[in-house]
Design a protein around this motif. Structure first.
Motif, PDB file in Angstrom:
ATOM      1  N   GLY A  52       0.776  -1.234   0.000  1.00 42.22           N
ATOM      2  CA  GLY A  52       0.000   0.000   0.000  1.00 42.22           C
ATOM      3  C   GLY A  52       0.809   1.287   0.000  1.00 42.22           C
ATOM      4  N   LYS A  53       2.142   1.188  -0.057  1.00 42.48           N
ATOM      5  CA  LYS A  53       2.995   2.371   0.027  1.00 42.48           C
ATOM      6  C   LYS A  53       3.680   2.715  -1.294  1.00 42.48           C
ATOM      7  CE  LYS A  53       3.936   1.733   4.940  1.00 42.48           C
ATOM      8  NZ  LYS A  53       3.272   0.448   5.148  1.00 42.48           N
ATOM      9  N   LEU A  54       3.451   1.902  -2.323  1.00 43.70           N
ATOM     10  CA  LEU A  54       4.148   2.109  -3.594  1.00 43.70           C
ATOM     11  C   LEU A  54       3.214   2.584  -4.693  1.00 43.70           C
ATOM     12  CD1 LEU A  54       6.458  -1.037  -3.780  1.00 43.70           C
ATOM     13  CD2 LEU A  54       6.999   1.237  -2.884  1.00 43.70           C
ATOM     14  N   GLU A  55       3.696   3.562  -5.419  1.00 45.27           N
ATOM     15  CA  GLU A  55       3.007   3.993  -6.630  1.00 45.27           C
ATOM     16  C   GLU A  55       3.234   2.954  -7.725  1.00 45.27           C
ATOM     17  OE1 GLU A  55       3.714   7.581  -9.757  1.00 45.27           O
ATOM     18  OE2 GLU A  55       3.616   8.130  -7.642  1.00 45.27           O
ATOM     19  N   SER A  56       4.466   2.400  -7.748  1.00 41.76           N
ATOM     20  CA  SER A  56       4.767   1.350  -8.721  1.00 41.76           C
ATOM     21  C   SER A  56       5.914   0.478  -8.224  1.00 41.76           C
ATOM     22  CB  SER A  56       5.115   1.943 -10.093  1.00 41.76           C
ATOM     23  OG  SER A  56       6.333   2.652 -10.031  1.00 41.76           O
ATOM     24  N   LEU A  57       5.927  -0.745  -8.747  1.00 41.05           N
ATOM     25  CA  LEU A  57       6.983  -1.721  -8.475  1.00 41.05           C
ATOM     26  C   LEU A  57       7.266  -2.432  -9.785  1.00 41.05           C
ATOM     27  CD1 LEU A  57       8.818  -3.494  -6.673  1.00 41.05           C
ATOM     28  CD2 LEU A  57       6.809  -4.905  -6.220  1.00 41.05           C
ATOM     29  N   SER A  58       8.516  -2.404 -10.193  1.00 38.34           N
ATOM     30  CA  SER A  58       8.927  -3.077 -11.426  1.00 38.34           C
ATOM     31  C   SER A  58      10.110  -3.980 -11.104  1.00 38.34           C
ATOM     32  CB  SER A  58       9.334  -2.046 -12.475  1.00 38.34           C
ATOM     33  OG  SER A  58       9.949  -2.670 -13.577  1.00 38.34           O
ATOM     34  N   VAL A  59       9.975  -5.254 -11.423  1.00 39.10           N
ATOM     35  CA  VAL A  59      11.079  -6.197 -11.254  1.00 39.10           C
ATOM     36  C   VAL A  59      11.389  -6.747 -12.640  1.00 39.10           C
ATOM     37  CG1 VAL A  59      11.886  -8.310 -10.156  1.00 39.10           C
ATOM     38  CG2 VAL A  59      10.330  -6.776  -8.922  1.00 39.10           C
ATOM     39  N   GLN A  60      12.640  -6.588 -13.056  1.00 40.13           N
ATOM     40  CA  GLN A  60      13.049  -7.017 -14.384  1.00 40.13           C
ATOM     41  C   GLN A  60      14.224  -7.963 -14.296  1.00 40.13           C
ATOM     42  OE1 GLN A  60      13.848  -3.068 -15.931  1.00 40.13           O
ATOM     43  NE2 GLN A  60      11.963  -3.162 -17.138  1.00 40.13           N
ATOM     44  N   ARG A  61      14.155  -9.005 -15.110  1.00 43.67           N
ATOM     45  CA  ARG A  61      15.269  -9.941 -15.239  1.00 43.67           C
ATOM     46  C   ARG A  61      16.031  -9.557 -16.493  1.00 43.67           C
ATOM     47  NH1 ARG A  61      14.937 -16.240 -14.192  1.00 43.67           N
ATOM     48  NH2 ARG A  61      17.090 -16.766 -14.657  1.00 43.67           N
ATOM     49  N   LEU A  62      17.343  -9.397 -16.362  1.00 47.69           N
ATOM     50  CA  LEU A  62      18.168  -8.957 -17.476  1.00 47.69           C
ATOM     51  C   LEU A  62      18.831 -10.141 -18.162  1.00 47.69           C
ATOM     52  CD1 LEU A  62      19.971  -5.921 -15.790  1.00 47.69           C
ATOM     53  CD2 LEU A  62      17.792  -5.944 -17.013  1.00 47.69           C
ATOM     54  N   THR A  63      18.917 -10.042 -19.474  1.00 45.17           N
ATOM     55  CA  THR A  63      19.610 -11.037 -20.276  1.00 45.17           C
ATOM     56  C   THR A  63      20.607 -10.315 -21.181  1.00 45.17           C
ATOM     57  OG1 THR A  63      17.636 -12.416 -20.326  1.00 45.17           O
ATOM     58  CG2 THR A  63      19.316 -12.891 -21.975  1.00 45.17           C
ATOM     59  N   VAL A  64      21.848 -10.741 -21.155  1.00 43.93           N
ATOM     60  CA  VAL A  64      22.889 -10.134 -21.981  1.00 43.93           C
ATOM     61  C   VAL A  64      22.630 -10.478 -23.445  1.00 43.93           C
ATOM     62  CG1 VAL A  64      25.360 -10.077 -22.466  1.00 43.93           C
ATOM     63  CG2 VAL A  64      24.579 -10.235 -20.112  1.00 43.93           C
ATOM     64  N   LEU A  65      22.706  -9.475 -24.307  1.00 45.73           N
ATOM     65  CA  LEU A  65      22.475  -9.697 -25.720  1.00 45.73           C
ATOM     66  C   LEU A  65      23.783  -9.853 -26.513  1.00 45.73           C
ATOM     67  CD1 LEU A  65      19.572  -7.208 -26.470  1.00 45.73           C
ATOM     68  CD2 LEU A  65      19.463  -9.671 -26.117  1.00 45.73           C
ATOM     69  N   ALA A  66      24.844  -9.263 -26.052  1.00 43.87           N
ATOM     70  CA  ALA A  66      26.079  -9.327 -26.831  1.00 43.87           C
ATOM     71  C   ALA A  66      27.160 -10.041 -26.064  1.00 43.87           C
ATOM     72  CB  ALA A  66      26.548  -7.931 -27.178  1.00 43.87           C
TER      73      ALA A  66
END
Length: 106
Positions: free
Chosen positions: A92-106
């Protein structure tokens, strides 16, 4: 097993910035002691409306940059009691939450 990279961004409602900052800081030390943790850095950021200006006038966010030895190590992290406590504080305290998993492309 391959390394897992995560970027988690928490943007609190303005009235909860101090609470989220304190709770996020409290996550760093115990997480650094987890065997599978390679990196767990907390940053405070401000949105920049115009990259040509670079004025730090936008919304405050907290950004975790994480690296884990394996998927299993990340799963162990999110199963920690202090992680559950952290999620409860965020409720209830967050305007937004984003969790991203990164993958190396090069």
């Amino acid at each position: 097993m391959s390394e897992v990279k995560i970027v988690a961004t928490l943007t609190p409602f303005p009235e909860h910035i101090d609470t989220i900052r304190t709770a996020a800081r409290a996550m760093v030390n115990p997480t650094h002691h987890e065997p599978g943790c390679l990196q767990y850095d907390l940053h405070e950021s401000r949105a920049i409306a115009d990259v040509r200006d670079l004025a730090n006038t936008g919304a405050v966010s907290f950004v975790f940059i994480e690296r884990w030895k394996s998927e299993e190590d990340l799963k162990k992290h999110v199963a920690m009691p202090y992680h559950d406590d952290f999620l409860a504080i965020l409720e209830g305290k967050l305007e937004s939450l984003s969790v991203q998993r990164l993958t190396v492309l090069a």
